[in-house]
Design a protein around this motif. Structure first.
Motif, PDB file in Angstrom:
ATOM      1  N   LEU A   1       0.786  -1.227   0.000  1.00  0.00           N
ATOM      2  CA  LEU A   1       0.000   0.000   0.000  1.00  0.00           C
ATOM      3  C   LEU A   1       0.822   1.283   0.000  1.00  0.00           C
ATOM      4  O   LEU A   1       0.255   2.365  -0.077  1.00  0.00           O
ATOM      5  CB  LEU A   1      -0.931   0.010   1.224  1.00  0.00           C
ATOM      6  CG  LEU A   1      -1.939  -1.131   1.284  1.00  0.00           C
ATOM      7  CD1 LEU A   1      -2.618  -1.149   2.643  1.00  0.00           C
ATOM      8  CD2 LEU A   1      -2.964  -1.000   0.183  1.00  0.00           C
ATOM      9  N   GLY A   2       2.131   1.202   0.103  1.00  0.00           N
ATOM     10  CA  GLY A   2       2.949   2.408   0.199  1.00  0.00           C
ATOM     11  C   GLY A   2       3.159   2.763   1.650  1.00  0.00           C
ATOM     12  O   GLY A   2       3.378   1.897   2.488  1.00  0.00           O
ATOM     13  N   SER A   3       3.078   4.034   1.972  1.00  0.00           N
ATOM     14  CA  SER A   3       3.306   4.475   3.344  1.00  0.00           C
ATOM     15  C   SER A   3       2.064   4.243   4.193  1.00  0.00           C
ATOM     16  O   SER A   3       0.958   4.108   3.671  1.00  0.00           O
ATOM     17  CB  SER A   3       3.661   5.956   3.355  1.00  0.00           C
ATOM     18  OG  SER A   3       2.502   6.732   3.091  1.00  0.00           O
ATOM     19  N   PRO A   4       2.230   4.201   5.519  1.00  0.00           N
ATOM     20  CA  PRO A   4       1.056   4.075   6.391  1.00  0.00           C
ATOM     21  C   PRO A   4       0.055   5.210   6.177  1.00  0.00           C
ATOM     22  O   PRO A   4      -1.158   4.977   6.186  1.00  0.00           O
ATOM     23  CB  PRO A   4       1.651   4.122   7.802  1.00  0.00           C
ATOM     24  CG  PRO A   4       3.056   3.644   7.638  1.00  0.00           C
ATOM     25  CD  PRO A   4       3.484   4.140   6.275  1.00  0.00           C
ATOM     26  N   LEU A   5       0.536   6.421   5.944  1.00  0.00           N
ATOM     27  CA  LEU A   5      -0.382   7.538   5.703  1.00  0.00           C
ATOM     28  C   LEU A   5      -1.140   7.353   4.401  1.00  0.00           C
ATOM     29  O   LEU A   5      -2.345   7.612   4.326  1.00  0.00           O
ATOM     30  CB  LEU A   5       0.386   8.865   5.689  1.00  0.00           C
ATOM     31  CG  LEU A   5       0.954   9.304   7.043  1.00  0.00           C
ATOM     32  CD1 LEU A   5       1.882  10.494   6.871  1.00  0.00           C
ATOM     33  CD2 LEU A   5      -0.164   9.620   8.014  1.00  0.00           C
ATOM     34  N   ALA A   6      -0.463   6.897   3.369  1.00  0.00           N
ATOM     35  CA  ALA A   6      -1.135   6.634   2.101  1.00  0.00           C
ATOM     36  C   ALA A   6      -2.173   5.523   2.270  1.00  0.00           C
ATOM     37  O   ALA A   6      -3.241   5.561   1.651  1.00  0.00           O
ATOM     38  CB  ALA A   6      -0.117   6.263   1.028  1.00  0.00           C
ATOM     39  N   SER A   7      -1.874   4.556   3.112  1.00  0.00           N
ATOM     40  CA  SER A   7      -2.821   3.478   3.387  1.00  0.00           C
ATOM     41  C   SER A   7      -4.085   4.015   4.048  1.00  0.00           C
ATOM     42  O   SER A   7      -5.199   3.626   3.696  1.00  0.00           O
ATOM     43  CB  SER A   7      -2.184   2.426   4.296  1.00  0.00           C
ATOM     44  OG  SER A   7      -1.065   1.857   3.671  1.00  0.00           O
ATOM     45  N   ILE A   8      -3.910   4.920   4.999  1.00  0.00           N
ATOM     46  CA  ILE A   8      -5.062   5.523   5.677  1.00  0.00           C
ATOM     47  C   ILE A   8      -5.913   6.287   4.674  1.00  0.00           C
ATOM     48  O   ILE A   8      -7.147   6.175   4.670  1.00  0.00           O
ATOM     49  CB  ILE A   8      -4.594   6.448   6.821  1.00  0.00           C
ATOM     50  CG1 ILE A   8      -3.967   5.610   7.939  1.00  0.00           C
ATOM     51  CG2 ILE A   8      -5.754   7.289   7.346  1.00  0.00           C
ATOM     52  CD1 ILE A   8      -3.222   6.421   8.972  1.00  0.00           C
ATOM     53  N   ILE A   9      -5.278   7.042   3.806  1.00  0.00           N
ATOM     54  CA  ILE A   9      -6.005   7.804   2.791  1.00  0.00           C
ATOM     55  C   ILE A   9      -6.777   6.860   1.868  1.00  0.00           C
ATOM     56  O   ILE A   9      -7.952   7.079   1.568  1.00  0.00           O
ATOM     57  CB  ILE A   9      -5.045   8.706   1.998  1.00  0.00           C
ATOM     58  CG1 ILE A   9      -4.452   9.779   2.916  1.00  0.00           C
ATOM     59  CG2 ILE A   9      -5.745   9.337   0.791  1.00  0.00           C
ATOM     60  CD1 ILE A   9      -3.261  10.513   2.336  1.00  0.00           C
ATOM     61  N   GLY A  10      -6.129   5.791   1.433  1.00  0.00           N
ATOM     62  CA  GLY A  10      -6.779   4.821   0.549  1.00  0.00           C
ATOM     63  C   GLY A  10      -7.951   4.119   1.206  1.00  0.00           C
ATOM     64  O   GLY A  10      -9.009   3.935   0.584  1.00  0.00           O
ATOM     65  N   LEU A  11      -7.779   3.724   2.458  1.00  0.00           N
ATOM     66  CA  LEU A  11      -8.877   3.079   3.181  1.00  0.00           C
ATOM     67  C   LEU A  11     -10.045   4.046   3.385  1.00  0.00           C
ATOM     68  O   LEU A  11     -11.212   3.663   3.264  1.00  0.00           O
ATOM     69  CB  LEU A  11      -8.388   2.548   4.526  1.00  0.00           C
ATOM     70  CG  LEU A  11      -7.448   1.348   4.458  1.00  0.00           C
ATOM     71  CD1 LEU A  11      -6.823   1.079   5.822  1.00  0.00           C
ATOM     72  CD2 LEU A  11      -8.192   0.127   3.971  1.00  0.00           C
ATOM     73  N   ALA A  12      -9.725   5.294   3.677  1.00  0.00           N
ATOM     74  CA  ALA A  12     -10.784   6.294   3.857  1.00  0.00           C
ATOM     75  C   ALA A  12     -11.536   6.507   2.548  1.00  0.00           C
ATOM     76  O   ALA A  12     -12.784   6.543   2.543  1.00  0.00           O
ATOM     77  CB  ALA A  12     -10.185   7.612   4.355  1.00  0.00           C
ATOM     78  N   ASP A  13     -10.821   6.633   1.450  1.00  0.00           N
ATOM     79  CA  ASP A  13     -11.473   6.824   0.157  1.00  0.00           C
ATOM     80  C   ASP A  13     -12.372   5.637  -0.186  1.00  0.00           C
ATOM     81  O   ASP A  13     -13.499   5.818  -0.658  1.00  0.00           O
ATOM     82  CB  ASP A  13     -10.441   7.034  -0.952  1.00  0.00           C
ATOM     83  CG  ASP A  13      -9.815   8.418  -0.919  1.00  0.00           C
ATOM     84  OD1 ASP A  13     -10.415   9.340  -0.323  1.00  0.00           O
ATOM     85  OD2 ASP A  13      -8.725   8.579  -1.496  1.00  0.00           O
ATOM     86  N   ALA A  14     -11.891   4.426   0.067  1.00  0.00           N
ATOM     87  CA  ALA A  14     -12.693   3.235  -0.207  1.00  0.00           C
ATOM     88  C   ALA A  14     -13.946   3.208   0.668  1.00  0.00           C
ATOM     89  O   ALA A  14     -15.026   2.843   0.205  1.00  0.00           O
ATOM     90  CB  ALA A  14     -11.855   1.975   0.021  1.00  0.00           C
ATOM     91  N   THR A  15     -13.799   3.605   1.912  1.00  0.00           N
ATOM     92  CA  THR A  15     -14.944   3.646   2.817  1.00  0.00           C
ATOM     93  C   THR A  15     -15.971   4.662   2.345  1.00  0.00           C
ATOM     94  O   THR A  15     -17.182   4.399   2.362  1.00  0.00           O
ATOM     95  CB  THR A  15     -14.480   3.986   4.248  1.00  0.00           C
ATOM     96  OG1 THR A  15     -13.543   2.992   4.677  1.00  0.00           O
ATOM     97  CG2 THR A  15     -15.650   4.044   5.212  1.00  0.00           C
ATOM     98  N   LEU A  16     -15.508   5.816   1.893  1.00  0.00           N
ATOM     99  CA  LEU A  16     -16.415   6.874   1.449  1.00  0.00           C
ATOM    100  C   LEU A  16     -17.167   6.512   0.166  1.00  0.00           C
ATOM    101  O   LEU A  16     -18.181   7.134  -0.153  1.00  0.00           O
ATOM    102  CB  LEU A  16     -15.642   8.182   1.262  1.00  0.00           C
ATOM    103  CG  LEU A  16     -15.139   8.807   2.561  1.00  0.00           C
ATOM    104  CD1 LEU A  16     -14.160   9.935   2.267  1.00  0.00           C
ATOM    105  CD2 LEU A  16     -16.298   9.297   3.418  1.00  0.00           C
ATOM    106  N   GLU A  17     -16.702   5.518  -0.559  1.00  0.00           N
ATOM    107  CA  GLU A  17     -17.385   5.067  -1.779  1.00  0.00           C
ATOM    108  C   GLU A  17     -18.621   4.225  -1.488  1.00  0.00           C
ATOM    109  O   GLU A  17     -19.419   3.985  -2.384  1.00  0.00           O
ATOM    110  CB  GLU A  17     -16.418   4.289  -2.671  1.00  0.00           C
ATOM    111  CG  GLU A  17     -15.354   5.163  -3.310  1.00  0.00           C
ATOM    112  CD  GLU A  17     -14.374   4.371  -4.144  1.00  0.00           C
ATOM    113  OE1 GLU A  17     -14.566   3.144  -4.313  1.00  0.00           O
ATOM    114  OE2 GLU A  17     -13.406   4.978  -4.620  1.00  0.00           O
ATOM    115  N   GLN A  18     -18.790   3.788  -0.246  1.00  0.00           N
ATOM    116  CA  GLN A  18     -19.944   2.962   0.105  1.00  0.00           C
ATOM    117  C   GLN A  18     -21.224   3.787   0.012  1.00  0.00           C
ATOM    118  O   GLN A  18     -21.295   4.914   0.506  1.00  0.00           O
ATOM    119  CB  GLN A  18     -19.794   2.409   1.519  1.00  0.00           C
ATOM    120  CG  GLN A  18     -18.629   1.464   1.668  1.00  0.00           C
ATOM    121  CD  GLN A  18     -18.518   0.921   3.079  1.00  0.00           C
ATOM    122  OE1 GLN A  18     -19.467   0.961   3.851  1.00  0.00           O
ATOM    123  NE2 GLN A  18     -17.355   0.419   3.409  1.00  0.00           N
TER     124      GLN A  18
END
Length: 80
Positions: free
Chosen positions: A24-41
């Motif tokens: 996933l890259g950096s831990p911060l990038a992972s948080i951003i990616g997980l948040a974006d995926a969550t917001l797509e629900q």
């Protein structure tokens, strides 16, 4: 009076932190990616969406600081 709301969060874990970072890259990038995926629900509660956006924005700001080498980011600067 507020009534309780049921919240279900699904977490996908990697076997170790190194594997997660490589994927996933950096831990911060992972948080951003997980948040974006969550917001797509489609059925995401608005209160939860507001909180997830706030978390994403904080992680995004920290990632920008890390990219500039700002020590307050809490993350090492990416290697060139």
């Amino acid at each position: 009076m507020c009534r309780p709301v049921l919240l279900c969060i699904t977490v996908v874990a990697m076997s170790d932190d190194t594997e997660a970072q490589d994927h996933l890259g950096s831990p911060l990038a992972s948080i951003i990616g997980l948040a974006d995926a969550t917001l797509e629900q489609d059925d995401l509660d608005e209160d939860v969406a507001t909180r997830v956006r706030a978390i994403r924005d904080i992680a995004f700001d920290a990632l920008r600081k890390a990219e500039r080498g700002d020590p307050e980011s809490g993350q090492a600067r990416p290697q060139a």
